[in-house]
Enzyme design. Structure first.
Site, PDB file in Angstrom:
ATOM      1  CE1 TYR A  89     -16.353 -12.758  -6.990  1.00 13.01           C
ATOM      2  CE2 TYR A  89     -18.271 -13.617  -8.102  1.00 13.01           C
ATOM      3  CZ  TYR A  89     -17.548 -12.516  -7.747  1.00 13.01           C
ATOM      4  OH  TYR A  89     -18.096 -11.181  -7.722  1.00 13.01           O
ATOM      5  CB  CYS A 102      -4.551   4.606 -10.212  1.00 15.73           C
ATOM      6  SG  CYS A 102      -4.786   3.039  -9.116  1.00 15.73           S
ATOM      7  CD  GLU A 154     -21.760 -11.014  -7.321  1.00 12.22           C
ATOM      8  OE1 GLU A 154     -21.214 -11.757  -8.077  1.00 12.22           O
ATOM      9  OE2 GLU A 154     -21.598  -9.920  -6.917  1.00 12.22           O
ATOM     10  CG  ASP A 208     -14.319  -9.913  -9.794  1.00 14.71           C
ATOM     11  OD1 ASP A 208     -13.085  -9.479  -9.190  1.00 14.71           O
ATOM     12  OD2 ASP A 208     -15.124  -9.051 -10.246  1.00 14.71           O
TER      13      ASP A 208
HETATM   14  S1  SF4 Z   1      -1.351   2.091 -10.561  1.00 13.84           S
HETATM   15 FE1  SF4 Z   1      -2.268   1.462 -12.608  1.00 13.84          FE
HETATM   16  S2  SF4 Z   1      -1.677  -0.815 -12.523  1.00 13.84           S
HETATM   17 FE2  SF4 Z   1      -1.514   0.188 -10.453  1.00 13.84          FE
HETATM   18  S3  SF4 Z   1      -3.374  -0.599  -9.694  1.00 13.84           S
HETATM   19 FE3  SF4 Z   1      -3.505   1.549 -10.407  1.00 13.84          FE
HETATM   20  S4  SF4 Z   1      -4.240   1.272 -12.541  1.00 13.84           S
HETATM   21 FE4  SF4 Z   1      -3.555  -0.549 -11.755  1.00 13.84          FE
END
Ligand code: SF4
Length: 297
Positions: free
Chosen positions: A126, A209, A43, A144
Site C-alpha cells: 500500500y 455524494c 503515509e 487503503d
Molecule cells: S452514494 Fe453513499 S454509499 Fe454510495 S459512494 Fe456515495 S456516500 Fe458512499
C-alpha cells in the site's frame, strides 16, 4: 455489480474528479511543493491514525528533519520521542530505518520505483503504491481502507469490503484506473478523499455524494452488511494502552528513568512487565542499568 468499462471512460471518473477538484482538503503533503519525503512521512503517520492528529506531528517532523539524511543522522530514540502520541510507535523506528536505507542505498533521495520503495523498511505494498502515485504522479492501484469501502459500496454493492485485500479488489482497482498517468494519480487520491469525507464507515452522506446516482449499494437500498464480523478496536486496559503509558514516561524524561516511575503509571504488575518486555524486544526502549530504562540510543 455495475459494469466496468475500461480505462479513462468510466462513469464514476468525471463526477468524482470534479468533486475532488472543488472539495479536496489542503494538506501539507498534497501541495505542489511537497517533497517525496514529506509524502513518505505522511503515509507512515496516516496508517491507522486520523489526519487531524497527524498534521501537527508531520509539520514538526518536517521542520526538524526536512530530508531523510537529517533523520538518519539522529538516534532512533529521537524518532520515537518526536512520534509523540501518534500511536503504534514502531512506525517511528521503521521510518528511521527507511531514512537510513534511503541515505545508504539511494543517495538520500526517496526512490520513485515501486520495487525500490517496497524494499524500504516498513514499506508495504500500500505505502509503496501511495508514494509512487502521490509523490511521483504514477499510475498505481492504491487500496487503503477508505478506497476499499468506496469501491465496495459504489461498484460491488456491499456496505463493507472483506477483512483483507482480495484479488478481485485489485482487479477492480486496476480496471477503474484512468489511462492517463497524472489523472490516475488524482483519481486515487480523490477516491480516498471521498471515503474520508463523504462515504464514511458509519454515516455515509449519500444525499451529497457526487457519485450517488451511480452507486450500486445506494441503488440497492443500502442493504445491511452480511459478511464476517468486523474488527472492533479496543484500547482501555489493553497492552497497547499500557505500552503507550510506559513509553510516554520515557519520552517525557530528559534521561534514564527508574523502574519506580514506570510502576507509578500502571498498577497491574504482570501486564506492566509484559508490556515493558515488549517495548525492549521491539527496540522502542532500552535497559540502561539494573533498574533504569530510556529511549533507544
Ligand atoms: S452514494 Fe453513499 S454509499 Fe454510495 S459512494 Fe456515495 S456516500 Fe458512499
Amino acid at each position: 455489480m455495475s459494469d466496468i468499462s475500461a480505462g479513462s471512460t468510466h462513469r464514476l471518473h468525471e463526477p468524482l474528479l470534479r468533486w475532488y477538484d472543488a472539495n479536496a482538503r489542503e494538506l501539507p503533503w498534497r501541495t505542489e511543493s511537497a517533497t517525496p519525503w514529506s509524502v513518505l512521512v505522511s503515509e507512515f503517520m496516516l496508517q491507522q491514525t486520523p489526519v487531524a492528529r497527524v498534521l501537527p506531528v508531520h509539520e514538526a517532523w518536517l521542520r526538524r528533519w526536512p530530508t531523510p539524511a537529517a533523520l538518519a543522522a539522529e538516534p532512533p530514540g529521537e524518532a520515537v520521542r518526536a512520534w509523540g502520541r501518534l500511536g503504534y510507535p514502531r512506525r517511528a523506528l521503521r521510518l528511521h530505518a527507511a531514512a537510513t536505507a534511503i541515505v545508504e542505498q539511494h543517495d538520500g533521495e526517496v526512490p520513485a520505483a515501486h520495487a525500490d520503495l517496497l524494499a524500504l523498511p516498513g514499506v508495504g505494498d500500500y505505502t509503496a503504491s501511495a508514494v509512487a502515485a502521490f509523490a511521483f504522479g504514477q499510475r498505481q492501484v492504491v487500496l487503503d481502507t477508505n478506497v476499499r469501502r468506496v469501491f465496495a459500496r459504489a461498484v460491488t454493492g456491499v456496505e463493507f469490503p472483506g477483512t483483507s485485500v482480495s484479488r478481485a479488489e485489485r482487479d477492480l482497482g486496476a480496471a477503474l484506473l484512468p489511462d492517463d498517468e497524472p489523472t490516475a494519480a488524482t483519481w486515487s487520491v480523490a477516491v480516498m478523499e471521498l471515503g474520508a469525507l463523504v462515504c464514511t464507515a458509519a454515516t455515509p452522506a449519500c444525499p451529497t455524494c457526487p457519485i450517488a446516482t451511480a452507486c450500486a449499494w445506494s441503488a440497492a437500498g443500502r442493504p445491511a452488511y452480511a459478511g464476517p464480523p468486523r474488527k472492533v478496536q479496543t484500547w482501555a486496559g489493553t497492552d497497547r494502552q499500557c505500552r503507550g503509558r510506559l513509553l510516554a514516561v520515557l519520552r517525557d524524561a530528559d534521561g534514564p528513568v527508574h523502574r519506580s516511575a514506570l510502576e507509578a503509571v500502571w498498577a497491574d504488575v504482570a501486564q506492566r512487565e509484559r508490556s515493558l518486555a515488549g517495548l525492549l524486544t521491539d527496540g522502542l526502549a532500552a535497559q540502561v542499568g539494573p533498574d533504569t530504562f530510556a529511549l533507544p540510543g
